[in-house]
Motif scaffolding. Structure first.
Motif, mmCIF file in Angstrom:
data_model
loop_
_atom_site.group_PDB
_atom_site.id
_atom_site.type_symbol
_atom_site.label_atom_id
_atom_site.label_comp_id
_atom_site.label_asym_id
_atom_site.label_seq_id
_atom_site.Cartn_x
_atom_site.Cartn_y
_atom_site.Cartn_z
ATOM 1 N N LEU A 46 0.842 -1.203 0.000
ATOM 2 C CA LEU A 46 0.000 0.000 0.000
ATOM 3 C C LEU A 46 0.874 1.248 0.000
ATOM 4 C CD1 LEU A 46 -2.642 -1.033 2.707
ATOM 5 C CD2 LEU A 46 -3.124 -0.672 0.288
ATOM 6 N N PRO A 47 0.318 2.372 -0.468
ATOM 7 C CA PRO A 47 1.089 3.612 -0.433
ATOM 8 C C PRO A 47 1.186 4.168 0.985
ATOM 9 C CG PRO A 47 -1.101 4.016 -1.312
ATOM 10 C CD PRO A 47 -0.989 2.536 -1.118
ATOM 11 N N LEU A 48 2.190 4.967 1.208
ATOM 12 C CA LEU A 48 2.299 5.667 2.482
ATOM 13 C C LEU A 48 1.341 6.851 2.484
ATOM 14 C CD1 LEU A 48 6.169 5.727 2.994
ATOM 15 C CD2 LEU A 48 4.499 4.482 4.367
ATOM 16 N N THR A 54 5.258 6.312 -2.659
ATOM 17 C CA THR A 54 6.065 5.252 -2.047
ATOM 18 C C THR A 54 5.162 4.132 -1.542
ATOM 19 O OG1 THR A 54 7.515 7.005 -1.296
ATOM 20 C CG2 THR A 54 7.909 4.803 -0.406
ATOM 21 N N GLN A 55 5.482 2.907 -1.970
ATOM 22 C CA GLN A 55 4.714 1.753 -1.508
ATOM 23 C C GLN A 55 5.391 1.153 -0.287
ATOM 24 O OE1 GLN A 55 1.972 -0.201 -3.148
ATOM 25 N NE2 GLN A 55 1.528 1.784 -4.059
ATOM 26 N N ILE A 56 4.584 0.636 0.607
ATOM 27 C CA ILE A 56 5.142 -0.088 1.756
ATOM 28 C C ILE A 56 4.493 -1.465 1.785
ATOM 29 C CG2 ILE A 56 3.437 0.946 3.332
ATOM 30 C CD1 ILE A 56 5.668 0.842 5.491
ATOM 31 N N THR A 57 5.291 -2.488 2.064
ATOM 32 C CA THR A 57 4.719 -3.841 2.126
ATOM 33 C C THR A 57 4.955 -4.416 3.516
ATOM 34 O OG1 THR A 57 6.696 -5.113 1.563
ATOM 35 C CG2 THR A 57 5.469 -4.145 -0.269
ATOM 36 N N ASN A 58 4.320 -5.536 3.777
ATOM 37 C CA ASN A 58 4.479 -6.189 5.072
ATOM 38 C C ASN A 58 5.938 -6.566 5.319
ATOM 39 O OD1 ASN A 58 3.729 -7.949 2.837
ATOM 40 N ND2 ASN A 58 3.945 -9.632 4.287
ATOM 41 N N LYS A 59 6.691 -6.822 4.228
ATOM 42 C CA LYS A 59 8.097 -7.228 4.394
ATOM 43 C C LYS A 59 8.957 -6.076 4.920
ATOM 44 C CE LYS A 59 8.077 -11.074 1.237
ATOM 45 N NZ LYS A 59 6.976 -10.806 0.275
ATOM 46 N N VAL A 94 8.983 1.797 21.440
ATOM 47 C CA VAL A 94 8.513 0.906 20.385
ATOM 48 C C VAL A 94 8.025 1.756 19.214
ATOM 49 C CG1 VAL A 94 6.184 0.747 21.357
ATOM 50 C CG2 VAL A 94 6.996 -1.067 19.874
ATOM 51 N N ASP A 95 8.264 1.248 18.002
ATOM 52 C CA ASP A 95 7.759 1.949 16.821
ATOM 53 C C ASP A 95 6.260 1.700 16.674
ATOM 54 O OD1 ASP A 95 10.094 3.069 16.125
ATOM 55 O OD2 ASP A 95 10.620 1.620 14.557
ATOM 56 N N ILE A 96 5.560 2.764 16.322
ATOM 57 C CA ILE A 96 4.133 2.616 16.056
ATOM 58 C C ILE A 96 3.903 2.864 14.569
ATOM 59 C CG2 ILE A 96 1.804 3.324 16.714
ATOM 60 C CD1 ILE A 96 3.097 4.782 19.114
ATOM 61 N N TYR A 97 3.329 1.893 13.910
ATOM 62 C CA TYR A 97 2.918 2.100 12.523
ATOM 63 C C TYR A 97 1.407 2.312 12.510
ATOM 64 C CZ TYR A 97 7.524 0.962 10.846
ATOM 65 O OH TYR A 97 8.862 1.011 10.601
ATOM 66 N N TYR A 119 3.551 8.299 14.761
ATOM 67 C CA TYR A 119 3.774 7.142 13.900
ATOM 68 C C TYR A 119 5.131 7.172 13.206
ATOM 69 C CZ TYR A 119 -1.262 6.667 14.507
ATOM 70 O OH TYR A 119 -2.503 6.549 15.053
ATOM 71 N N ALA A 120 5.755 6.002 13.107
ATOM 72 C CA ALA A 120 6.979 5.863 12.333
ATOM 73 C C ALA A 120 6.641 6.028 10.854
ATOM 74 C CB ALA A 120 7.600 4.493 12.578
ATOM 75 N N ALA A 121 5.486 5.528 10.478
ATOM 76 C CA ALA A 121 4.969 5.712 9.120
ATOM 77 C C ALA A 121 3.502 5.334 9.128
ATOM 78 C CB ALA A 121 5.729 4.840 8.127
ATOM 79 N N ASN A 122 2.788 5.829 8.149
ATOM 80 C CA ASN A 122 1.375 5.486 8.045
ATOM 81 C C ASN A 122 1.073 4.801 6.728
ATOM 82 O OD1 ASN A 122 -0.776 6.192 10.088
ATOM 83 N ND2 ASN A 122 0.608 7.955 10.264
#
Lengths: 179, 161
Positions: A46-48, A54-59, A94-97, A119-122
């Motif tokens: 999914l995009p940020l 920018t795409q972000i994936t579970n990996k 802890v990082d929060i996404y 958030y570290a990223a959304n």
């Protein structure tokens, strides 16, 4: 003997039923146990929220313990819990996404500017498809995920400082120790 | 007044059904069997937001999304069992109105039956005990007393008075 039994048996049955009903008083029907505990975070790409290109994936999230917090600007309880998340973010433990669920990009960005951004990223889940894979049925929901991407805990509803101190942070510390 | 409100409720009751169906009208299948399966599966699934409505009846946004998702899956060729597996994997058994039979749901399935059996046993015991008491023979002493009482002429009883 049987004279006592005549009273004890119905009494025992009554006690069992009463115990079940009494337990029922304490249970929250909104809290549905997640079948995803012990399983991998489902695959997504999914995009940020902040960078649409920018795409972000579970990996991308593998390799560290993190919280995944499902939120949206249309969600009233999300506003209630936001302050707690901002404080948690300041602790740097802890990082929060964020999983921004079925939201408007502008509204969500304005919200973060205005209320603070823990958030570290959304992850911007416009269609809500990833939320369905995560079994999300209401915002906010918060998942605790380990470095291998396995979900260990889910809290439905707003998190509060007590829950963070007593449950979430100890769990994060333990998961970090395991690596 | 009463007649008016009665007629009004009747009116709403009647118009409610087509309205409900209208929200599902957008889902069209070429295969009538698929259409029936679709109706059946969304009727059997609980809306997780409202909890007391089925996916078919709920207008919650999540229910709409899930209906769309299920529609897409079925059009793509998946069947009812695939849908049920998909939903249970995400939302757990809670999403099913008809809970599956497994150890954690045994009390749910057998509890009422067990209570019924216990009740029946208690009832049978109580009834049997009652009939036994009625048939109980008198002890020798009692029988003698009864005999003497019966042998006494009725007028002698009056005379005693």
């Amino acid at each position: 003997m049987s004279r006592y039994l005549r009273f004890l048996v119905p009494l025992a049955i009554f006690a069992v039923i009463a115990a079940f009903l009494f337990k029922g008083l304490d249970m929250n029907p909104r809290e549905i146990p997640s079948p995803l505990i012990g399983k991998q975070v489902p695959e997504f790409s999914l995009p940020l929220l902040e960078q649409p290109d920018t795409q972000i994936t579970n990996k991308d999230l593998l390799g560290k313990v993190y919280l995944l917090n499902v939120w949206a600007t249309w969600c009233v309880s999300c506003r209630a819990e936001h302050e707690t998340l901002v404080q948690l973010g300041r602790m740097n433990k802890v990082d929060i996404y964020g999983l921004n669920w079925k939201d408007e990009r502008d509204a969500a960005q304005a919200w973060l500017r205005q209320l603070g951004n823990p958030y570290a990223a959304n992850i911007f889940d416009k269609k809500g498809r990833t939320a369905i894979d995560l079994g999300v049925y209401g915002a906010p929901e918060t998942f605790v995920v380990d470095a291998k991407g396995i979900i260990h805990y889910k809290h439905a509803g707003p998190v509060n400082p007590d829950l963070i101190r007593d449950k979430i942070l100890p769990m994060v510390a333990e998961l970090k120790k395991k690596g | 007044m009463f007649v008016r409100s009665f007629l009004l409720s009747l009116f709403f009751l009647v118009i409610a059904t087509p309205l409900h169906a209208a929200t599902l009208a957008e889902y069209t299948f070429e295969d009538p069997q698929k259409a029936a399966d679709f109706r059946e599966v969304i009727d059997e699934m609980r809306c997780l937001v409202c909890q007391n409505e089925s996916l078919a009846g709920s207008n919650a946004e999540l229910a709409v999304d899930l209906r769309n998702e299920i529609f897409d899956m079925m059009t793509a060729g998946q069947d009812k069992d695939d849908i049920i597996r998909f939903m249970v994997a995400r939302y757990g058994d809670f999403v099913l109105y008809d809970p599956p039979m497994k150890p954690s749901t045994y009390p749910l399935w057998f509890g009422p039956l067990i209570l019924l059996i216990i009740g029946a046993l208690v009832l049978i015991r109580a009834l049997r005990k009652k009939s036994v008491t009625q048939e109980t023979k008198l002890s020798n002493d009692e029988q003698q007393r009864l005999d003497t009482l019966l042998k006494q002429p009725s007028d002698s009883k009056d005379a005693q008075k």
